[in-house]
Design a protein around this motif. Structure first.
Motif, short mmCIF file in Angstrom:
data_model
loop_
_atom_site.label_atom_id
_atom_site.label_comp_id
_atom_site.label_asym_id
_atom_site.label_seq_id
_atom_site.Cartn_x
_atom_site.Cartn_y
_atom_site.Cartn_z
N ASN A 51 0.81 -1.22 0.00
CA ASN A 51 0.00 0.00 0.00
C ASN A 51 0.85 1.27 0.00
OD1 ASN A 51 -2.34 1.58 0.09
ND2 ASN A 51 -2.50 1.47 2.30
N LEU A 52 1.06 1.88 1.15
CA LEU A 52 1.72 3.18 1.22
C LEU A 52 3.22 3.11 0.97
CD1 LEU A 52 -0.02 4.85 4.31
CD2 LEU A 52 -0.38 5.38 1.89
N ARG A 90 -0.76 -3.30 5.43
CA ARG A 90 -0.99 -2.21 4.49
C ARG A 90 -0.92 -0.82 5.14
NH1 ARG A 90 -5.63 -1.67 2.62
NH2 ARG A 90 -5.08 -0.95 0.52
N VAL A 92 -2.68 0.26 7.45
CA VAL A 92 -4.07 0.68 7.66
C VAL A 92 -4.54 0.15 9.00
CG1 VAL A 92 -6.44 0.48 6.81
CG2 VAL A 92 -4.55 0.75 5.18
N ASP A 185 -1.21 14.26 6.09
CA ASP A 185 -2.07 13.27 5.43
C ASP A 185 -3.19 12.75 6.32
OD1 ASP A 185 -0.69 11.71 7.22
OD2 ASP A 185 0.24 10.41 5.73
N THR A 187 -3.08 11.09 9.02
CA THR A 187 -2.79 9.86 9.76
C THR A 187 -2.25 10.23 11.14
OG1 THR A 187 -0.50 9.72 8.99
CG2 THR A 187 -2.20 8.66 7.64
N ASP A 215 -5.38 14.88 1.12
CA ASP A 215 -5.80 13.49 0.98
C ASP A 215 -4.70 12.66 0.32
OD1 ASP A 215 -7.03 11.08 0.54
OD2 ASP A 215 -8.77 11.90 -0.51
N PRO A 216 -4.19 11.63 1.00
CA PRO A 216 -3.13 10.81 0.40
C PRO A 216 -3.58 10.02 -0.83
CG PRO A 216 -3.89 9.83 2.45
CD PRO A 216 -4.51 11.19 2.36
N GLU A 217 -4.91 9.88 -1.02
CA GLU A 217 -5.42 9.18 -2.19
C GLU A 217 -5.53 10.11 -3.40
OE1 GLU A 217 -5.94 5.94 -2.20
OE2 GLU A 217 -5.31 5.86 -0.08
N GLU A 218 -5.37 11.40 -3.17
CA GLU A 218 -5.48 12.38 -4.24
C GLU A 218 -4.26 12.33 -5.15
OE1 GLU A 218 -6.96 14.43 -6.67
OE2 GLU A 218 -8.21 14.81 -4.89
N GLN A 219 -4.47 12.63 -6.43
CA GLN A 219 -3.37 12.68 -7.39
C GLN A 219 -3.07 14.12 -7.83
OE1 GLN A 219 -1.59 9.79 -8.55
NE2 GLN A 219 -2.67 9.00 -6.75
N GLN A 244 2.93 10.61 -2.02
CA GLN A 244 2.25 11.90 -1.93
C GLN A 244 3.25 13.05 -2.06
OE1 GLN A 244 0.55 12.65 1.93
NE2 GLN A 244 -1.16 13.81 1.07
#
Length: 408
Positions: A51-52, A90, A92, A185, A187, A215-219, A244
């Motif tokens: 994952n990260l 992950r 998470v 992020d 977390t 947002d770490p999911e943002e691109q 990120q």
């Protein structure tokens, strides 16, 4: 006609079948794990493999595996083999809790190396606290991890309460920044570290013009960065991870922030970040725990690592030495408390193991001298700063007066 077994014989068969199970349960209730000859003593390892931070996560697994392999080659635990059981959490929280429950369900797991990310270690530690299984994280740096009074939660990594202070001091005193934007992020790790940086920077007399979640999911971070460009910060600080950060530094130049300094943390101190960011990484800064272990021991470790895994440790991640040390802390504690009876069974008292881990003192680790305090902080309190130059990390001098360790 088929004859029925006498009732007494049937009862004896049932008793023989359940006796080992009952004995095992009694041992668990008493807090003692017993291993018969041929059993493996198990240590769990929870890391991020998908994952990260998959490359640094694999690096941590490799470092710990090397420690266990060398321990077994030297004779193991009073002749018993130690097995490292690796699971992917992950980074998470929910996954980490599932992995922790999986480890707890195996009575032969006596300790855990991990977890890797603070956002995973914190919820997982609650499971281990109840089950009375000690954990030693190689890389969970969030201040909250060891601040909750859990006697099973330990780390050989540095503490973000220290990392954040030194980062802010360096930014203010050495880089001369007066106005900074702080991003994180969301977390436990990223937000906690960013909060320490922001608070310390303001105490020093600097101005934090924004403290914002990204947002770490943002691109696409251009909308956030465009607003920041209008505010003209001297520096952008990110509490977060490599992928990120790479996107942010690439997009900074696109919105007019090419002359703004980018500064981040140990989650970005990787070869992967340098590769992902490319030329945009040039001149960016990160912090990491100073490697104060014996240089010759580290060089020998690097050679053994590359021979076994076919890759130099620094190509995957920065925490291999800490992973080796985290496993070693547990192995040394096991040596101190494990006993073998006349029948050849090995026993490990869980409470004694928890105490042995927490009272680790003056252990010569690859990452430095390891001594655990009352909270479970066992690693170095000295922070190093690195700058990206020519696709490599180059350490820069940090004045001694900026270190928190200089105040003790």
């Amino acid at each position: 006609m088929r004859r029925k077994l006498p009732l007494l014989v049937m009862m004896l068969v049932v008793l023989v079948a359940v006796t080992p199970v009952l004995a095992s349960r009694v041992a668990q209730e008493e807090g003692v794990v017993t291993f018969a000859a041929g059993d493996s003593v198990k240590i769990g390892l929870a890391t991020d493999l998908s994952n990260l931070i998959p490359a640094p996560g694999q690096d941590i697994a490799n470092g710990a595996q090397l420690a266990v392999d060398e321990f077994n080659e030297a004779g193991g635990l009073q002749g018993f083999t130690v097995e490292l059981v690796v699971e992917d959490d992950r980074c998470v929280g929910e996954d980490a809790t599932s992995v922790a429950n999986l480890f707890v369900s195996d009575p032969h797991i006596v300790g855990v190396v991990g977890h890797v990310c603070s956002g995973a270690s914190i919820p997982a530690s609650e499971v281990y606290q109840e089950a009375r299984i000690p954990m030693v994280s190689p890389s969970s740096t969030a201040g909250a991890f060891t601040a909750r009074g859990l006697d099973v939660a330990n780390r050989v990594a540095f503490n973000d309460n220290i990392q954040g202070v030194v980062a802010a001091r360096f930014i203010f005193s050495e880089l001369g920044a007066q106005r900074i934007a702080v991003l994180h992020d969301n977390t436990s790790y990223g937000e906690g570290l960013a909060s320490t940086v922001a608070a310390t920077f303001e105490e020093l007399g600097g101005e934090v013009i924004t403290f914002e979640v990204v947002d770490p999911e943002e691109q696409d971070f251009r909308p956030v960065l465009t607003v920041l460009a209008g505010q003209e910060p001297d520096l952008i600080y990110l509490g977060g991870y490599e992928a990120q950060a790479a996107l942010i530094v690439q997009q900074m130049a696109e919105v007019g922030l090419e002359d703004t300094i980018f500064f981040s943390d140990d989650g970005v101190y990787t070869a992967t970040y340098l590769e992902l960011a490319g030329d945009a990484s040039e001149g960016t800064y990160v912090t990491f725990g100073a490697q104060v272990g014996d240089p010759e021991a580290n060089e020998a470790f690097d050679e053994r690592y590359e021979e076994k895994f076919g890759v130099a440790p620094d190509e995957l991640g920065p925490f291999h030495a800490q992973a080796y040390d985290a496993a070693t802390v547990i192995l040394k504690a096991l040596e101190a408390v494990a006993t073998v009876d006349d029948a050849g069974n090995l026993s490990v008292d869980r409470e004694a193991l928890i105490e042995a881990v927490r009272t680790t003192e003056d252990l010569e680790g690859l990452s430095g001298l390891i001594t655990c305090d009352e909270n479970g902080d066992c690693g170095s309190a000295t922070i190093a700063v690195f700058v990206a130059e020519g696709g490599e990390w180059v350490e820069v001098e940090v004045p001694e007066e900026l270190q928190v360790s200089s105040e003790s």
